[in-house]
Design a protein around this motif. Structure first.
Motif, PDB file in Angstrom:
ATOM      1  N   ARG A  90      -4.241   0.631  -2.097  1.00 44.22           N
ATOM      2  CA  ARG A  90      -2.959   1.225  -2.445  1.00 44.22           C
ATOM      3  C   ARG A  90      -2.385   2.092  -1.325  1.00 44.22           C
ATOM      4  NH1 ARG A  90      -3.103   2.844  -7.402  1.00 44.22           N
ATOM      5  NH2 ARG A  90      -1.341   4.272  -7.260  1.00 44.22           N
ATOM      6  N   ASP A  91      -3.220   2.591  -0.424  1.00 47.98           N
ATOM      7  CA  ASP A  91      -2.763   3.436   0.669  1.00 47.98           C
ATOM      8  C   ASP A  91      -2.663   2.695   1.991  1.00 47.98           C
ATOM      9  OD1 ASP A  91      -2.609   5.759  -0.960  1.00 47.98           O
ATOM     10  OD2 ASP A  91      -4.779   6.000  -0.816  1.00 47.98           O
ATOM     11  N   GLY A  92      -2.835   1.373   1.959  1.00 45.93           N
ATOM     12  CA  GLY A  92      -2.720   0.583   3.176  1.00 45.93           C
ATOM     13  C   GLY A  92      -4.016   0.406   3.940  1.00 45.93           C
ATOM     14  N   ARG A 250      -0.806  -5.655  -1.175  1.00 44.66           N
ATOM     15  CA  ARG A 250      -1.334  -4.309  -1.393  1.00 44.66           C
ATOM     16  C   ARG A 250      -1.778  -4.199  -2.845  1.00 44.66           C
ATOM     17  NH1 ARG A 250       2.849  -1.011   0.396  1.00 44.66           N
ATOM     18  NH2 ARG A 250       3.626  -0.681  -1.716  1.00 44.66           N
ATOM     19  N   LEU A 251      -3.043  -3.863  -3.030  1.00 41.17           N
ATOM     20  CA  LEU A 251      -3.588  -3.742  -4.372  1.00 41.17           C
ATOM     21  C   LEU A 251      -3.362  -2.333  -4.924  1.00 41.17           C
ATOM     22  CD1 LEU A 251      -7.021  -5.614  -4.030  1.00 41.17           C
ATOM     23  CD2 LEU A 251      -4.746  -6.540  -4.530  1.00 41.17           C
ATOM     24  N   THR A 252      -3.624  -2.181  -6.202  1.00 42.48           N
ATOM     25  CA  THR A 252      -3.541  -0.872  -6.849  1.00 42.48           C
ATOM     26  C   THR A 252      -4.820  -0.073  -6.659  1.00 42.48           C
ATOM     27  OG1 THR A 252      -4.369  -1.803  -8.920  1.00 42.48           O
ATOM     28  CG2 THR A 252      -1.980  -1.784  -8.609  1.00 42.48           C
ATOM     29  N   VAL A 253      -5.853  -0.730  -6.150  1.00 46.39           N
ATOM     30  CA  VAL A 253      -7.171  -0.106  -6.006  1.00 46.39           C
ATOM     31  C   VAL A 253      -7.141   0.973  -4.932  1.00 46.39           C
ATOM     32  CG1 VAL A 253      -9.558  -0.552  -5.278  1.00 46.39           C
ATOM     33  CG2 VAL A 253      -8.399  -2.140  -6.822  1.00 46.39           C
ATOM     34  N   ASP A 254      -7.830   2.053  -5.209  1.00 42.26           N
ATOM     35  CA  ASP A 254      -7.996   3.147  -4.255  1.00 42.26           C
ATOM     36  C   ASP A 254      -9.366   2.984  -3.596  1.00 42.26           C
ATOM     37  OD1 ASP A 254      -8.954   5.820  -3.280  1.00 42.26           O
ATOM     38  OD2 ASP A 254      -6.991   6.471  -4.002  1.00 42.26           O
ATOM     39  N   ARG A 255      -9.371   2.779  -2.274  1.00 43.76           N
ATOM     40  CA  ARG A 255     -10.629   2.491  -1.575  1.00 43.76           C
ATOM     41  C   ARG A 255     -11.693   3.557  -1.798  1.00 43.76           C
ATOM     42  NH1 ARG A 255     -10.603   2.922   4.847  1.00 43.76           N
ATOM     43  NH2 ARG A 255     -10.241   5.081   4.171  1.00 43.76           N
ATOM     44  N   ASP A 256     -11.313   4.820  -1.670  1.00 45.76           N
ATOM     45  CA  ASP A 256     -12.293   5.899  -1.794  1.00 45.76           C
ATOM     46  C   ASP A 256     -12.840   5.996  -3.219  1.00 45.76           C
ATOM     47  OD1 ASP A 256     -11.856   6.470   0.870  1.00 45.76           O
ATOM     48  OD2 ASP A 256     -10.337   7.999   0.441  1.00 45.76           O
ATOM     49  N   LEU A 257     -11.949   5.862  -4.195  1.00 46.80           N
ATOM     50  CA  LEU A 257     -12.395   5.954  -5.580  1.00 46.80           C
ATOM     51  C   LEU A 257     -13.211   4.718  -5.966  1.00 46.80           C
ATOM     52  CD1 LEU A 257     -12.219   7.922  -7.929  1.00 46.80           C
ATOM     53  CD2 LEU A 257     -10.231   6.655  -8.756  1.00 46.80           C
ATOM     54  N   GLN A 258     -12.849   3.577  -5.410  1.00 41.25           N
ATOM     55  CA  GLN A 258     -13.623   2.358  -5.651  1.00 41.25           C
ATOM     56  C   GLN A 258     -15.058   2.526  -5.143  1.00 41.25           C
ATOM     57  OE1 GLN A 258     -12.677  -0.515  -7.211  1.00 41.25           O
ATOM     58  NE2 GLN A 258     -14.617  -1.556  -6.833  1.00 41.25           N
ATOM     59  N   PHE A 259     -15.187   3.089  -3.962  1.00 41.86           N
ATOM     60  CA  PHE A 259     -16.518   3.315  -3.400  1.00 41.86           C
ATOM     61  C   PHE A 259     -17.337   4.245  -4.287  1.00 41.86           C
ATOM     62  CE2 PHE A 259     -19.298   6.072  -0.864  1.00 41.86           C
ATOM     63  CZ  PHE A 259     -20.156   5.130  -0.308  1.00 41.86           C
ATOM     64  N   THR A 286       1.024   3.753 -15.652  1.00 40.40           N
ATOM     65  CA  THR A 286       1.514   2.576 -14.930  1.00 40.40           C
ATOM     66  C   THR A 286       0.735   1.302 -15.229  1.00 40.40           C
ATOM     67  OG1 THR A 286       0.083   2.978 -13.009  1.00 40.40           O
ATOM     68  CG2 THR A 286       2.243   4.078 -13.051  1.00 40.40           C
ATOM     69  N   GLY A 287      -0.458   1.443 -15.770  1.00 41.33           N
ATOM     70  CA  GLY A 287      -1.308   0.277 -15.983  1.00 41.33           C
ATOM     71  C   GLY A 287      -2.028  -0.174 -14.727  1.00 41.33           C
ATOM     72  N   GLU A 288      -1.918   0.571 -13.639  1.00 43.99           N
ATOM     73  CA  GLU A 288      -2.579   0.190 -12.398  1.00 43.99           C
ATOM     74  C   GLU A 288      -4.090   0.382 -12.492  1.00 43.99           C
ATOM     75  OE1 GLU A 288       0.955   1.076  -9.135  1.00 43.99           O
ATOM     76  OE2 GLU A 288      -0.633   2.554  -9.427  1.00 43.99           O
ATOM     77  N   PRO A 466      -2.543  -4.019 -17.753  1.00 46.58           N
ATOM     78  CA  PRO A 466      -3.312  -3.676 -16.549  1.00 46.58           C
ATOM     79  C   PRO A 466      -3.005  -4.674 -15.428  1.00 46.58           C
ATOM     80  CG  PRO A 466      -4.721  -3.763 -18.491  1.00 46.58           C
ATOM     81  CD  PRO A 466      -3.410  -4.358 -18.885  1.00 46.58           C
ATOM     82  N   HIS A 467      -2.928  -4.186 -14.199  1.00 49.11           N
ATOM     83  CA  HIS A 467      -2.660  -5.088 -13.088  1.00 49.11           C
ATOM     84  C   HIS A 467      -3.273  -4.543 -11.808  1.00 49.11           C
ATOM     85  CE1 HIS A 467       0.696  -2.224 -13.310  1.00 49.11           C
ATOM     86  NE2 HIS A 467       0.802  -2.355 -12.001  1.00 49.11           N
ATOM     87  N   LEU A 468      -3.590  -5.472 -10.906  1.00 49.07           N
ATOM     88  CA  LEU A 468      -4.292  -5.143  -9.666  1.00 49.07           C
ATOM     89  C   LEU A 468      -3.420  -5.247  -8.420  1.00 49.07           C
ATOM     90  CD1 LEU A 468      -7.679  -6.914 -10.378  1.00 49.07           C
ATOM     91  CD2 LEU A 468      -7.480  -4.573  -9.531  1.00 49.07           C
ATOM     92  N   VAL A 469      -2.298  -5.958  -8.493  1.00 47.56           N
ATOM     93  CA  VAL A 469      -1.449  -6.156  -7.320  1.00 47.56           C
ATOM     94  C   VAL A 469      -0.240  -5.226  -7.413  1.00 47.56           C
ATOM     95  CG1 VAL A 469      -0.106  -7.791  -5.974  1.00 47.56           C
ATOM     96  CG2 VAL A 469      -2.173  -8.563  -7.141  1.00 47.56           C
ATOM     97  N   GLN A 470      -0.079  -4.422  -6.371  1.00 46.70           N
ATOM     98  CA  GLN A 470       1.035  -3.472  -6.346  1.00 46.70           C
ATOM     99  C   GLN A 470       2.271  -4.059  -5.683  1.00 46.70           C
ATOM    100  OE1 GLN A 470       1.064   0.325  -3.853  1.00 46.70           O
ATOM    101  NE2 GLN A 470       0.372   1.111  -5.831  1.00 46.70           N
ATOM    102  N   ALA A 471       2.088  -4.768  -4.555  1.00 45.44           N
ATOM    103  CA  ALA A 471       3.239  -5.314  -3.833  1.00 45.44           C
ATOM    104  C   ALA A 471       2.781  -6.369  -2.848  1.00 45.44           C
ATOM    105  CB  ALA A 471       3.989  -4.207  -3.088  1.00 45.44           C
TER     106      ALA A 471
END
Length: 606
Positions: A90-92, A250-259, A286-288, A466-471
C-alpha cells in the motif's frame, strides 16, 4: 505353206540400247548459304528470346518470391519480452518485481558438436543434458525449414550468462530478459504467488492478474550472414516491434504489518504444533485487507520445493471449516436486528436440549433456571442461550441473514481459488440442524468470510467487500482505481452497537472465554470459537480454534481474525495471537487509546 512349230521359231535379234548422252566434266554443285544463315539466325534469335524472357521473368515477375525466399534463410527472429509489472504494498514498497536478466538461446544450424555443448551447458543452466539435446541438435521447424532459434533458458543471472558467452560455443547466444525477484521471500507469499517459465503467473495474485501484469511481448527480426559471417548485416533487413510493458499493481497489504502478523502467527502456532492456521487484519471502514498471513508458508523465490496442498495454500481464503462459536455473533446480531430480542432480554438456562438426534449443553455450566443476559451469554459462549435465540428468530430468517452477511459465497477479495463455503437452506435442515447451525456447526466458512462478518458488525451493520487490490499503475505514473467494493446494510446501526457492547464482556468478564485477548488501554469486542474440520465428508479429530475481535470497541477501526487447526488440541493460543497482532496494528496506525473504561456487566448469581 507348212507351218513351223513355235518351239522351233527363232527369236528375232534385239537391238542394243542406245547409250545416254554424256555431259561434259566440271566442278560440283554448291548448297545455298543464304538459306542456312536464315535458319541459324532464326534458331539463335529464338534461343536468345527464350533466355531473355526467362531473365525478365526472374528479374521482374519472380524476383520478389526468390528474394523473399533468400531473405528468409538469412533472417533471425528474437522475441523481446515485455517487462512484467511489479506488485507493491500500500505504501509502494516492492513485494515482487522483475530484475535484469538474460535468456540463453541456440541456433541449431551453427552448433558443431551438440553432445559437447549440451554437456557443458547442463550444469550452468541447471537443466538435464537430455532436455537440452533435442533443442541443440539440428531439427526442422513445424512449418518446414531448419530451426534457427530455440530458447534454452530464460531468467538467467547476468553473471552466469556472461560465463556462458565466454565459452564461445558456436550457435549459443544470449538476449536481454527479466527475472522475477521476491525480496521478502516468504513475505505474503501465499497471497502473491509466483511465476513460471516465460514469466507466466502460476499461483496467487501473479496468476489472478497475469493479464494485467504480463504486458505484450515485442519482436526483433534482423538479417545475418551465412557460414562464418553469421553476425548482423549492417544496413540489412531489420524490423523491431517494441514490447508493451505490463502494469504494476498496488495492494492494500501493509508490508511491515504483514511481516509482524506472519511472525506472530508462526511463533504461536508452532508452540501447539498446529497443522495450519491463518490471520487476517481488515480495515473496518474500507474493507481493505491490511494483512493476510498463512501458516505454514513458503519461499516464493524457490517455490518448487514446497507442497502445493500445504505450504503454498492461502489458508484464510481457501480452507473451509466449521466456524464454531464465532458464528454466534451472527445469530445474535440477526435477532437484535429482527427485534426478536433486546439487550435486556433474559434467557433461562435449562438442562441439556435435544434437537433431532443430538444433545446440546453448555461448556460453562449454569444451573437450570438461571437467568442470563446477552453479555454473559457471549462471555461464556452459551450454546443453550444461542439456540433459544435462534428458535425465536426462525430458520428462514437465520438463513437469510447468513447470506446477507456473505456466507455461502466467495468474498471476491482477489485471491484465486477462493472457497465459497456452504450454508444450507432450511429445506435441507435435519432435526439436529436447529441446534447445530446457530452455534456454528453444520456451516462451512472461510476465515476471510468470518472476518467480514465481524467487520460488518464493527462498521455499524454495513457490509464492505474485503479486497486486496488498491490500484493499478499506468506507465505515466497515474493510477486506476479497481472496481469499487460492494456494500450493503445488513443490520441496523443500533443492533450493531448493541452487539458490540455485549461482546466486550468476552474480553473483560473474569474467566470469560476471550480474556487472553484483552489489550491494555483499549476496549476490545470479540468472540471465541471452537469448530471442526471436515475431510472427505467426515469430521476429523482436533479443534479448529478461532478468535475474532475489533478495536477500539466504541469506534472500531480494525478487525483481526485468527484461526488454527490443532489436531492435538491447544486452540487457546489464538487469543494471545490476536492480542499481539491487534496491539501492533493499533500502534502502527497510531490509533489513540480508548478514552473510556470498559462497561461493567451484571452477571447472574448462583
Amino acid at each position: 505353206r507348212r507351218s513351223v512349230p513355235a518351239s522351233r521359231e527363232r527369236a528375232a535379234p534385239r537391238k542394243p540400247p542406245r547409250p545416254a548422252p554424256r555431259r561434259p566434266a566440271g566442278p560440283p554443285r554448291l548448297g545455298n548459304p543464304r538459306r542456312r544463315l536464315r535458319v541459324a539466325t532464326v534458331l539463335a534469335l529464338t534461343m536468345f528470346a527464350v533466355i531473355g524472357l526467362r531473365l525478365i521473368a526472374l528479374q521482374v515477375t519472380d524476383a520478389p518470391a526468390y528474394a523473399k525466399e533468400g531473405l528468409e534463410t538469412r533472417l533471425r527472429p528474437v522475441q523481446l519480452p515485455a517487462p512484467r509489472g511489479a506488485i507493491l504494498d500500500r505504501d509502494g514498497n516492492v513485494l515482487a518485481h522483475s530484475v535484469d536478466a538474460r535468456f540463453i538461446y541456440v541456433d541449431p544450424t551453427q552448433v558443431k558438436d551438440p553432445e559437447h555443448v549440451a554437456e557443458v551447458l547442463s550444469p550452468l543452466l541447471g537443466m538435464a543434458k537430455s532436455d537440452l539435446l533435442p533443442k541443440i541438435k539440428p531439427h526442422k521447424r513445424p512449418g518446414g525449414g531448419a530451426a534457427q532459434f530455440e530458447y534454452l533458458r530464460r531468467g538467467v543471472d547476468v553473471d552466469r550468462a556472461n560465463r556462458i558467452l565466454a565459452l564461445n560455443l558456436p550457435g549459443i547466444y544470449a538476449g536481454r530478459d527479466e527475472r522475477r525477484d521476491v525480496p521478502g521471500h516468504d513475505l505474503a507469499a501465499n497471497l502473491i504467488g509466483f511465476t513460471g517459465t516465460g514469466m507466466l503467473g502460476l499461483e496467487g495474485m501473479e496468476a489472478r492478474y497475469d493479464d494485467v501484469l504480463r504486458g505484450v511481448d515485442g519482436k526483433l527480426v534482423y538479417e545475418v550472414g551465412r557460414g562464418d559471417l553469421n553476425a548482423e548485416i549492417p544496413g540489412g533487413y531489420r524490423k523491431e516491434t517494441p514490447a508493451q510493458p505490463g502494469r504494476s499493481m498496488r495492494l492494500t497489504v501493509d508490508r511491515d504489518l504483514q511481516f509482524l502478523t506472519q511472525q506472530t502467527l508462526t511463533q504461536q502456532l508452532k508452540q501447539v504444533r498446529a497443522e495450519f492456521g491463518a490471520a487476517v487484519v481488515l480495515d473496518v471502514r474500507t474493507g481493505e485487507v491490511v494483512a493476510q498471513a498463512s501458516y505454514p508458508t513458503y519461499n516464493a523465490a524457490d517455490w518448487q520445493k514446497y507442497d502445493p496442498s500445504r505450504e503454498r495454500v492461502d489458508v484464510a481464503s481457501s480452507v473451509v471449516v466449521d466456524p464454531g462459536s464465532v458464528h454466534k455473533a451472527l445469530t445474535i446480531g440477526a435477532a437484535l436486528d429482527a427485534g426478536v430480542i433486546t439487550p435486556d432480554t433474559e434467557f433461562t438456562m435449562t438442562a441439556p436440549v435435544t434437537k433431532g438426534d443430538a444433545v446440546y449443553r453448555d461448556t460453562h455450566y449454569h444451573p437450570p433456571g438461571t437467568k442470563i443476559k446477552l453479555p454473559e451469554l457471549l462471555a461464556f459462549s452459551s450454546n443453550l442461550g444461542t439456540i433459544q435465540i435462534a428458535d425465536r428468530l426462525g430458520a428462514d430468517k437465520l438463513y437469510e441473514y447468513q447470506r446477507e452477511f456473505g456466507l455461502g459465497a466467495p468474498t471476491g477479495e482477489g485471491v484465486p481459488g477462493e472457497a465459497a463455503g456452504l450454508v444450507q437452506p432450511p429445506k435441507n435442515w435435519s432435526g439436529s440442524s436447529y441446534g447445530s447451525i446457530p452455534i456454528g456447526h453444520g456451516v462451512s466458512t472461510t476465515l476471510i468470510q468470518m472476518a467480514a462478518v465481524f467487520a460488518t458488525i464493527a462498521n455499524d451493520g454495513k457490509y464492505v467487500q474485503p479486497h486486496l487490490v488498491q490500484a493499478l499503475l499506468n506507465q505515466d505514473g497515474s493510477t486506476n482505481k479497481v472496481t469499487q467494493p460492494t456494500t450493503r446494510q445488513v443490520i441496523s446501526p443500533t443492533a450493531a452497537r448493541e452487539l458490540r457492547l455485549a461482546m466486550e464482556a468476552v474480553t473483560t468478564v473474569p474467566n470469560a472465554t476471550g480474556i487472553t485477548g484483552a489489550i491494555r488501554g483499549y476496549r476490545v469486542a470479540a468472540k471465541t470459537g471452537t469448530g471442526k474440520r471436515v475431510v472427505n465428508g467426515k469430521y476429523v479429530g482436533g479443534d479448529v480454534a478461532s478468535f475474532i475481535g475489533m478495536a477500539p470497541a466504541e469506534n472500531p477501526r480494525y478487525v483481526v481474525a485468527v484461526m488454527a487447526y490443532t489436531p492435538g488440541g491447544g486452540g487457546a493460543i489464538c487469543g494471545p495471537a490476536f492480542r499481539e497482532v491487534m496491539a501492533a496494528t493499533l500502534a502502527h496506525y497510531k490509533v489513540p487509546p480508548t478514552g473510556t473504561r470498559p462497561p461493567k456487566f451484571e452477571l447472574s448469581k448462583w
